[in-house]
Design an enzyme around this catalytic site. Structure first.
Site, PDB file in Angstrom:
ATOM      1  N   ARG A   1       0.702  -1.197  -0.101  1.00  0.00           N
ATOM      2  CA  ARG A   1      -0.019  -0.120   0.146  1.00  0.00           C
ATOM      3  C   ARG A   1       0.672   1.362   0.091  1.00  0.00           C
ATOM      4  NH1 ARG A   1      -3.666  -0.344   4.935  1.00  0.00           N
ATOM      5  NH2 ARG A   1      -4.792  -2.127   4.082  1.00  0.00           N
TER       6      ARG A   1
ATOM      7  N   ARG B   1      -1.213   6.358   9.548  1.00  0.00           N
ATOM      8  CA  ARG B   1      -1.168   5.962   8.009  1.00  0.00           C
ATOM      9  C   ARG B   1      -1.653   7.120   7.288  1.00  0.00           C
ATOM     10  NH1 ARG B   1      -3.596  -0.150   8.591  1.00  0.00           N
ATOM     11  NH2 ARG B   1      -2.109  -1.066  10.087  1.00  0.00           N
TER      12      ARG B   1
ATOM     13  N   LYS C   1      -2.701   0.859  14.894  1.00  0.00           N
ATOM     14  CA  LYS C   1      -2.778   1.501  13.846  1.00  0.00           C
ATOM     15  C   LYS C   1      -3.710   3.015  14.351  1.00  0.00           C
ATOM     16  CE  LYS C   1      -5.536  -1.563  11.427  1.00  0.00           C
ATOM     17  NZ  LYS C   1      -6.222  -2.041  10.409  1.00  0.00           N
TER      18      LYS C   1
ATOM     19  N   LYS D   1      -5.251   6.498  12.360  1.00  0.00           N
ATOM     20  CA  LYS D   1      -5.729   7.455  11.147  1.00  0.00           C
ATOM     21  C   LYS D   1      -6.126   8.838  11.548  1.00  0.00           C
ATOM     22  CE  LYS D   1      -6.858   2.607   9.580  1.00  0.00           C
ATOM     23  NZ  LYS D   1      -7.988   1.627   8.992  1.00  0.00           N
TER      24      LYS D   1
ATOM     25  N   CYS E   1     -15.209  -3.756   0.518  1.00  0.00           N
ATOM     26  CA  CYS E   1     -13.618  -3.815   0.611  1.00  0.00           C
ATOM     27  C   CYS E   1     -13.173  -5.143  -0.384  1.00  0.00           C
ATOM     28  CB  CYS E   1     -13.486  -4.347   2.114  1.00  0.00           C
ATOM     29  SG  CYS E   1     -13.884  -5.955   2.416  1.00  0.00           S
TER      30      CYS E   1
ATOM     31  N   CYS F   1      -7.308 -10.951   0.678  1.00  0.00           N
ATOM     32  CA  CYS F   1      -7.530 -10.734   2.409  1.00  0.00           C
ATOM     33  C   CYS F   1      -7.369 -11.844   3.112  1.00  0.00           C
ATOM     34  CB  CYS F   1      -8.487  -9.977   2.586  1.00  0.00           C
ATOM     35  SG  CYS F   1      -8.819  -9.375   4.364  1.00  0.00           S
TER      36      CYS F   1
ATOM     37  N   CYS G   1     -15.682  -9.011   6.333  1.00  0.00           N
ATOM     38  CA  CYS G   1     -15.505  -9.409   7.802  1.00  0.00           C
ATOM     39  C   CYS G   1     -15.695  -8.331   8.560  1.00  0.00           C
ATOM     40  CB  CYS G   1     -14.050 -10.097   8.062  1.00  0.00           C
ATOM     41  SG  CYS G   1     -12.906  -8.645   8.307  1.00  0.00           S
TER      42      CYS G   1
ATOM     43  N   CYS H   1     -13.214  -2.470   6.641  1.00  0.00           N
ATOM     44  CA  CYS H   1     -12.449  -1.578   5.800  1.00  0.00           C
ATOM     45  C   CYS H   1     -13.346  -0.753   4.982  1.00  0.00           C
ATOM     46  CB  CYS H   1     -11.577  -2.640   5.106  1.00  0.00           C
ATOM     47  SG  CYS H   1     -10.684  -3.544   6.284  1.00  0.00           S
TER      48      CYS H   1
HETATM   49 FE1  SRM Z   1      -8.458  -2.312   6.438  1.00  0.00          FE
HETATM   50  C1  SRM Z   1      -7.068  -5.252   7.885  1.00  0.00           C
HETATM   51  C2  SRM Z   1      -7.669  -3.709   3.522  1.00  0.00           C
HETATM   52  C3  SRM Z   1      -9.374   0.531   5.009  1.00  0.00           C
HETATM   53  C4  SRM Z   1      -9.811  -1.688   9.432  1.00  0.00           C
HETATM   54  N1  SRM Z   1      -7.533  -4.070   5.876  1.00  0.00           N
HETATM   55  C5  SRM Z   1      -6.789  -5.155   6.642  1.00  0.00           C
HETATM   56  C6  SRM Z   1      -6.090  -5.998   5.756  1.00  0.00           C
HETATM   57  C7  SRM Z   1      -4.925  -5.791   5.741  1.00  0.00           C
HETATM   58  C8  SRM Z   1      -6.216  -7.501   6.363  1.00  0.00           C
HETATM   59  C9  SRM Z   1      -5.110  -7.941   7.181  1.00  0.00           C
HETATM   60  O1  SRM Z   1      -4.752  -7.449   8.053  1.00  0.00           O
HETATM   61  O2  SRM Z   1      -4.570  -9.005   6.650  1.00  0.00           O
HETATM   62  C10 SRM Z   1      -6.778  -6.001   4.493  1.00  0.00           C
HETATM   63  C11 SRM Z   1      -6.079  -6.265   3.284  1.00  0.00           C
HETATM   64  C12 SRM Z   1      -6.893  -6.783   2.280  1.00  0.00           C
HETATM   65  C13 SRM Z   1      -6.312  -6.704   0.673  1.00  0.00           C
HETATM   66  O3  SRM Z   1      -5.985  -7.974   0.205  1.00  0.00           O
HETATM   67  O4  SRM Z   1      -6.030  -5.663   0.198  1.00  0.00           O
HETATM   68  C14 SRM Z   1      -7.244  -4.465   4.640  1.00  0.00           C
HETATM   69  N2  SRM Z   1      -8.319  -1.736   4.546  1.00  0.00           N
HETATM   70  C15 SRM Z   1      -8.069  -2.455   3.408  1.00  0.00           C
HETATM   71  C16 SRM Z   1      -8.519  -1.449   2.212  1.00  0.00           C
HETATM   72  C17 SRM Z   1      -7.614  -1.994   0.944  1.00  0.00           C
HETATM   73  C18 SRM Z   1     -10.030  -1.880   1.923  1.00  0.00           C
HETATM   74  C19 SRM Z   1     -10.469  -1.432   0.663  1.00  0.00           C
HETATM   75  O5  SRM Z   1     -11.275  -2.189  -0.107  1.00  0.00           O
HETATM   76  O6  SRM Z   1     -10.246  -0.209   0.164  1.00  0.00           O
HETATM   77  C20 SRM Z   1      -8.475  -0.259   2.950  1.00  0.00           C
HETATM   78  C21 SRM Z   1      -7.084   0.206   2.806  1.00  0.00           C
HETATM   79  C22 SRM Z   1      -6.987   1.576   3.259  1.00  0.00           C
HETATM   80  C23 SRM Z   1      -5.864   2.368   3.203  1.00  0.00           C
HETATM   81  O7  SRM Z   1      -5.347   2.703   1.900  1.00  0.00           O
HETATM   82  O8  SRM Z   1      -4.873   2.620   4.342  1.00  0.00           O
HETATM   83  C24 SRM Z   1      -8.689  -0.449   4.266  1.00  0.00           C
HETATM   84  N3  SRM Z   1      -9.477  -0.772   7.233  1.00  0.00           N
HETATM   85  C25 SRM Z   1      -9.847   0.216   6.405  1.00  0.00           C
HETATM   86  C26 SRM Z   1     -10.700   0.851   6.913  1.00  0.00           C
HETATM   87  C27 SRM Z   1     -11.395   2.253   6.457  1.00  0.00           C
HETATM   88  C28 SRM Z   1     -10.898   3.495   6.820  1.00  0.00           C
HETATM   89  O9  SRM Z   1      -9.610   3.352   7.549  1.00  0.00           O
HETATM   90  O10 SRM Z   1     -11.317   4.531   6.648  1.00  0.00           O
HETATM   91  C29 SRM Z   1     -10.936   0.442   8.363  1.00  0.00           C
HETATM   92  C30 SRM Z   1     -12.104   0.969   9.444  1.00  0.00           C
HETATM   93  C31 SRM Z   1     -11.799   2.194  10.135  1.00  0.00           C
HETATM   94  C32 SRM Z   1     -10.755   1.751  11.326  1.00  0.00           C
HETATM   95  O11 SRM Z   1      -9.635   1.430  11.074  1.00  0.00           O
HETATM   96  O12 SRM Z   1     -11.312   1.494  12.182  1.00  0.00           O
HETATM   97  C33 SRM Z   1     -10.162  -0.634   8.300  1.00  0.00           C
HETATM   98  N4  SRM Z   1      -8.395  -3.485   8.412  1.00  0.00           N
HETATM   99  C34 SRM Z   1      -9.165  -3.001   9.416  1.00  0.00           C
HETATM  100  C35 SRM Z   1      -9.158  -3.781  10.517  1.00  0.00           C
HETATM  101  C36 SRM Z   1      -9.653  -3.575  12.013  1.00  0.00           C
HETATM  102  C37 SRM Z   1      -8.755  -2.543  12.704  1.00  0.00           C
HETATM  103  C38 SRM Z   1      -9.642  -2.540  14.361  1.00  0.00           C
HETATM  104  O13 SRM Z   1      -9.635  -1.544  14.885  1.00  0.00           O
HETATM  105  O14 SRM Z   1      -9.994  -3.745  14.845  1.00  0.00           O
HETATM  106  C39 SRM Z   1      -8.119  -4.431  10.174  1.00  0.00           C
HETATM  107  C40 SRM Z   1      -7.614  -5.815  10.914  1.00  0.00           C
HETATM  108  C41 SRM Z   1      -6.650  -5.421  12.037  1.00  0.00           C
HETATM  109  O15 SRM Z   1      -5.942  -4.358  11.738  1.00  0.00           O
HETATM  110  O16 SRM Z   1      -6.364  -6.344  12.741  1.00  0.00           O
HETATM  111  C42 SRM Z   1      -7.771  -4.242   8.938  1.00  0.00           C
HETATM  112 FE1  SF4 Z   2     -10.375  -7.994   4.670  1.00  0.00          FE
HETATM  113 FE2  SF4 Z   2     -12.393  -7.784   6.484  1.00  0.00          FE
HETATM  114 FE3  SF4 Z   2     -10.872  -5.683   5.655  1.00  0.00          FE
HETATM  115 FE4  SF4 Z   2     -12.777  -6.696   4.108  1.00  0.00          FE
HETATM  116  S1  SF4 Z   2     -13.058  -5.493   6.183  1.00  0.00           S
HETATM  117  S2  SF4 Z   2     -10.507  -6.140   3.459  1.00  0.00           S
HETATM  118  S3  SF4 Z   2     -12.381  -8.793   4.533  1.00  0.00           S
HETATM  119  S4  SF4 Z   2     -10.198  -7.378   6.901  1.00  0.00           S
END
Ligand code: SRM
Ligand code: SF4
Length: 562
Positions: A74, A144, A206, A208, A426, A432, A471, A475
């Site tokens: 990323r 980030r 993390k 944000k 997502c 993922c 899930c 995201c």
């Molecule tokens: Fe996310 C984890 C994709 C925005 C909350 N997120 C992941 C991972 C890296 C899975 C992993 O940990 O193995 C995913 C990779 C999937 C892949 O194959 O690409 C993933 N997150 C994404 C993206 C690519 C979704 C998308 O379709 O665009 C977004 C990338 C954003 C960026 O450029 O930085 C993405 N993730 C978000 C958001 C939305 C936001 O930030 O506005 C959230 C919810 C907001 C928040 O952070 O509370 C989000 N991602 C998570 C979480 C849950 C964190 C938590 O508080 O528990 C995880 C899991 C973790 O961190 O353990 C996670």
């Molecule tokens: Fe993966 Fe869950 Fe984030 Fe979708 S919401 S990209 S399934 S970690």
């Protein structure tokens, strides 16, 4: 010292020599396509995750082969802005150094590559560097990518807000030389290095940040750990209404976890913004939970201590007087598709990218189209927080040519329904590791079905924010959507409803573990009642709450599960 056993990641960070770990040694190990286990946690701070193709997992297991390891990287692109020259490089890198050759725009205004083999990681990061791009701190327990309203319509204010997002991003970067050493053959630092703000174990989790320019809440400010809402006087930025403690992630069935919208910290003059950001970060560094990672986000810290205590601490650490919130209003959240003219007479064309995937598909040569646009475009590109792209800063004289290219490659998106325009999903499967159900690959077809129901009830023109994730991590920010679908298992989703259109109220679960038929049946009935009894201009989420169909979530710790 306490006897408390911290989360394993805390020891990995502490022992990493400021994020170096054994990543370099792992890159040299050609026996496996993977990195050493502990380094897969550290690699996130460098912007990449180790993954494997889940579609191939069972087959490879049956053949007694190790998973087909590859990496998702990323980039860090504050405010989502890149030049046409950079886009051409981004595109070339995808074609030459990734297995699938495409690019994925994310929900935080940047892009990802999937399917990078270990041996290609270093050439890829070096190629990004040649294009003045990097992936430092794009993931990991640090601040980030900083989001910023990408629509440069109120030109001057947007430019200022964007400059702040870049400054915040730069100022809050880790100071370790590890990235330069490992990836860019930078000189090795032999001592005296430190992380003045983060410390050697960085943040508990993390972090944000987003910058919003009212009345547009396209960055979903309240879902961010820290938010800066631009306040202007006579069109000039004077400061920010600051928000803290938002976040989406939750765990199915675990009532200790919940999505939460941020609280207002107060008004801060623009010259104090960086100090306040640093004070918020160090407060979270010191007060955040380092034992339970799933309770370690700043939203739980603010929830535990309360906003007043948190504010007092930030004021004390920063020495800044935090004032009363200044009046502001959000009225829109999605992107503004098509052409819009800025106050400086430049034009901006927002193009819809289904689930953010920049890839050629029959009838839509999205990747080729953007390549061709980049060859002639003289302004810049702006990735939006809804996974779309703006061809920004186009002179009147160049409008026709830009539009012709977009039309030629099928990316003008002229026949999009209001629902589709407000929908995101997502990534989920196959890359993922955490996905429980499909999202990106299933969402377009699901959206068609919901659109059919809306049309059937005569409300097809109603903009509704709909989001799907594979899930509960959230995201695509599904709990801030009027219709949120959260993966529970293959073909099964929890249905969440009742969030506010403008992102100021989160939703509540109304159906658990539903399949498509059950979900559509549920929506069918609600759309019918919506069409018959809605008030003038009432949004779907507000209607459900007003009529009592869905209980409002006013305080998520109390109401989200209750
Ligand atoms: Fe996310 C984890 C994709 C925005 C909350 N997120 C992941 C991972 C890296 C899975 C992993 O940990 O193995 C995913 C990779 C999937 C892949 O194959 O690409 C993933 N997150 C994404 C993206 C690519 C979704 C998308 O379709 O665009 C977004 C990338 C954003 C960026 O450029 O930085 C993405 N993730 C978000 C958001 C939305 C936001 O930030 O506005 C959230 C919810 C907001 C928040 O952070 O509370 C989000 N991602 C998570 C979480 C849950 C964190 C938590 O508080 O528990 C995880 C899991 C973790 O961190 O353990 C996670
Ligand atoms: Fe993966 Fe869950 Fe984030 Fe979708 S919401 S990209 S399934 S970690």
């Amino acid at each position: 010292m306490t006897d408390v056993k911290l989360h394993a990641n805390e020891y990995i960070k502490a022992d990493s020599n400021l994020l170096r770990g054994t990543i370099e040694e792992g890159l040299q190990n050609h026996i496996t396509g993977a990195l050493y286990v502990d380094d897969t946690q550290l690699s996130k701070f460098h912007g990449f995750y180790q993954q494997d193709d889940r579609d191939l997992r069972a087959e490879r297991q049956a053949q007694k082969l190790e998973p087909l390891h590859s990496f998702m990287l990323r980039a860090r692109v504050p405010g989502g802005v890149c030049s046409p020259e950079q886009w051409l490089d981004i595109d070339k890198i995808a074609s030459e150094l990734t297995m699938n050759g495409n690019i994925r725009l994310t929900t935080r205004q940047t892009f990802q590559y999937h399917g990078i083999l270990k041996r290609n990681l270093k050439p890829l990061i070096q190629a990004l560097d040649l294009s003045s791009l990097d992936s430092i701190a794009a993931c990991g327990d640090v601040n980030r990518n900083v989001m910023c309203n990408p629509n440069p319509v109120e030109s001057e204010l947007h430019t200022e807000a964007y400059e702040w997002s870049k400054l915040l991003s730069e100022q809050l970067l880790p100071r370790t030389n590890a990235y330069a050493e490992i990836w860019l053959d930078g000189e090795k630092v032999t001592g005296g290095e430190s992380e003045p703000m983060y410390g050697e174990t960085y943040l508990p989790r993390k972090f944000k940040i987003a910058v919003a320019v009212p009345p547009h809440n396209d960055v979903d400010i309240y879902t961010n750990c820290l938010g800066f809402i631009a306040v202007a006087e006579n069109g000039k930025l004077i400061g920010f209404n600051v928000t803290v403690g938002g976040g989406m992630g939750a765990t199915h069935g675990d009532t200790d976890t919940f999505p939460r919208l941020a609280d207002h910290l107060g008004f801060v003059a623009k010259e104090d913004a960086i100090e306040v950001a640093k004070a918020v970060i160090t407060t979270q560094r010191d007060w955040g939970n380092r034992v339970e990672r799933k309770l370690a986000r700043i939203k739980y810290t603010v929830q535990k201590h309360g906003i007043d205590k948190f504010r007092a601490e930030v004021a004390e650490r920063s020495g800044v007087t935090i004032g009363e919130v200044k009046p502001f209003e959000f009225t829109t959240r999605g992107d503004r598709f098509g052409w819009v003219k800025g106050t400086d007479d430049k034009w901006h064309l927002t193009l819809y990218i289904e689930c953010g995937r920049i890839k050629d598909v029959p009838g839509k040569e999205i990747q080729t189209g953007f390549r061709e646009l980049a060859k002639v475009h003289k302004g810049d590109f702006r990735m939006t927080s809804n996974q779309n792209m703006i061809v920004a800063n186009v002179a009147e004289a160049d409008k026709e040519q830009i539009e012709a290219i977009a039309r030629q490659y099928g990316i003008l998106g002229e026949r999009l329904t209001p629902l589709r325009k407000h929908s995101i999903a997502c990534v989920s499967l196959p890359t993922c590791a955490l996905g429980m159900a499909e999202a990106e690959r299933y969402f377009p077809e699901f959206t068609d079905k919901v659109d059919e129901l809306l049309t059937k009830h005569g409300v097809g023109e109603q903009p509704i924010v709909m989001r799907m994730t594979g899930c509960p991590n959230g995201c695509a920010r599904p709990y801030a959507a009027e219709i949120g679908l959260v993966g529970k298992g293959p073909g099964r989703y929890n249905l969440y409803l009742g969030a506010a259109f403008d992102g100021t109220r989160i939703s509540k679960m109304v159906l658990e573990n539903g399949n498509e038929t059950e979900i559509l049946a549920d929506l069918d009935g609600r759309f019918e009642r919506f069409s018959k009894t809605r008030q003038e201009n009432e949004n779907f989420g507000d209607f459900l709450v007003r009529t009592g169909e869905v209980k409002a979530v006013n305080a998520s710790a109390r109401d989200f599960h209750g």
